[in-house]
Design a protein around this motif. Structure first.
Motif, PDB file in Angstrom:
ATOM      1  N   MET A 193      -5.519  -9.032 -32.138  1.00 25.90           N
ATOM      2  CA  MET A 193      -6.422  -8.781 -31.012  1.00 25.90           C
ATOM      3  C   MET A 193      -5.967  -9.548 -29.782  1.00 25.90           C
ATOM      4  SD  MET A 193     -10.353  -8.605 -32.391  1.00 25.90           S
ATOM      5  CE  MET A 193     -11.030  -8.508 -30.729  1.00 25.90           C
ATOM      6  N   ALA A 197     -11.823  -2.602 -30.794  1.00 22.98           N
ATOM      7  CA  ALA A 197     -10.484  -3.135 -31.000  1.00 22.98           C
ATOM      8  C   ALA A 197      -9.699  -2.377 -32.060  1.00 22.98           C
ATOM      9  CB  ALA A 197     -10.584  -4.614 -31.380  1.00 22.98           C
ATOM     10  N   PRO A 245      -4.596  -2.615 -31.011  1.00 26.75           N
ATOM     11  CA  PRO A 245      -5.692  -2.137 -31.858  1.00 26.75           C
ATOM     12  C   PRO A 245      -5.264  -2.107 -33.330  1.00 26.75           C
ATOM     13  CG  PRO A 245      -4.660  -0.302 -30.759  1.00 26.75           C
ATOM     14  CD  PRO A 245      -4.002  -1.543 -30.218  1.00 26.75           C
ATOM     15  N   ILE A 305      -9.332  -5.552 -25.411  1.00 24.38           N
ATOM     16  CA  ILE A 305      -9.166  -6.115 -26.753  1.00 24.38           C
ATOM     17  C   ILE A 305      -8.876  -7.611 -26.661  1.00 24.38           C
ATOM     18  CG2 ILE A 305      -7.768  -6.061 -28.857  1.00 24.38           C
ATOM     19  CD1 ILE A 305      -7.388  -3.043 -28.326  1.00 24.38           C
ATOM     20  N   ARG A 306      -8.010  -8.004 -25.737  1.00 26.31           N
ATOM     21  CA  ARG A 306      -7.696  -9.435 -25.560  1.00 26.31           C
ATOM     22  C   ARG A 306      -8.945 -10.226 -25.183  1.00 26.31           C
ATOM     23  NH1 ARG A 306      -2.395  -7.745 -23.678  1.00 26.31           N
ATOM     24  NH2 ARG A 306      -3.176  -7.399 -21.597  1.00 26.31           N
ATOM     25  N   LYS A 348      -5.764  -2.678 -23.611  1.00 28.50           N
ATOM     26  CA  LYS A 348      -5.252  -3.951 -24.137  1.00 28.50           C
ATOM     27  C   LYS A 348      -6.039  -5.148 -23.621  1.00 28.50           C
ATOM     28  CE  LYS A 348      -0.601  -2.557 -25.166  1.00 28.50           C
ATOM     29  NZ  LYS A 348       0.723  -3.072 -25.401  1.00 28.50           N
ATOM     30  N   TYR A 382     -15.946  -4.883 -30.263  1.00 28.79           N
ATOM     31  CA  TYR A 382     -14.983  -5.054 -29.179  1.00 28.79           C
ATOM     32  C   TYR A 382     -14.074  -3.842 -28.982  1.00 28.79           C
ATOM     33  CZ  TYR A 382     -16.687  -9.778 -29.338  1.00 28.79           C
ATOM     34  OH  TYR A 382     -17.510 -10.884 -29.322  1.00 28.79           O
ATOM     35  N   VAL A 408     -14.295  -5.281 -34.960  1.00 23.12           N
ATOM     36  CA  VAL A 408     -13.539  -4.132 -34.440  1.00 23.12           C
ATOM     37  C   VAL A 408     -14.464  -3.192 -33.684  1.00 23.12           C
ATOM     38  CG1 VAL A 408     -12.264  -2.055 -35.107  1.00 23.12           C
ATOM     39  CG2 VAL A 408     -11.672  -4.263 -36.115  1.00 23.12           C
ATOM     40  N   GLY A 414      -3.712  -7.730 -27.817  1.00 24.09           N
ATOM     41  CA  GLY A 414      -4.198  -6.471 -27.262  1.00 24.09           C
ATOM     42  C   GLY A 414      -3.811  -5.250 -28.057  1.00 24.09           C
TER      43      GLY A 414
END
Length: 104
Positions: A19, A43, A24, A73-74, A70, A41, A38, A22
């Motif tokens: 994660m 993700a 998935p 996710i980060r 990305k 977020y 998941v 970034g």
């Protein structure tokens, strides 16, 4: 990861690392709180079982969804896996333990 009793409370270290990059993931449910992370977020994708139908459903989701975000996710990794947040949570637990001890 095989979703067995011992994995209900585990947390794969690689998940936080992935994660943070970034990237998935495609993961299965039944392993700690990975499914919830998941989904919260956005993700990656979660497979609830390993049937052909479930796997094909994830493939369809990947194809129809927009490109990966990305940075989103980060940011989720920073929010959930933050060392500062972990320290706050540990501190809260210790305060509850010690306050409970003193009142006994």
């Amino acid at each position: 990861i095989k979703p067995c009793f011992s994995k209900l409370s585990s947390s794969p270290t690689k998940h936080g690392e992935i994660m943070a990059m970034g990237i998935p993931v495609i993961t299965n449910s039944g392993v700690g709180d990975v499914k919830e992370i998941v989904e919260k977020y956005e993700a990656g994708y979660v497979v609830d079982d390993f049937t052909t139908a479930a796997l094909e459903n994830v493939i369809r989701q990947i194809i129809k969804n927009e490109p990966v975000k990305k940075e989103h996710i980060r940011n989720g990794a920073k929010e959930f896996y933050s060392l500062d947040l972990a320290l706050e949570r540990y501190q809260s637990v210790y305060e509850k333990i010690f306050n409970r001890k003193e009142s006994v």
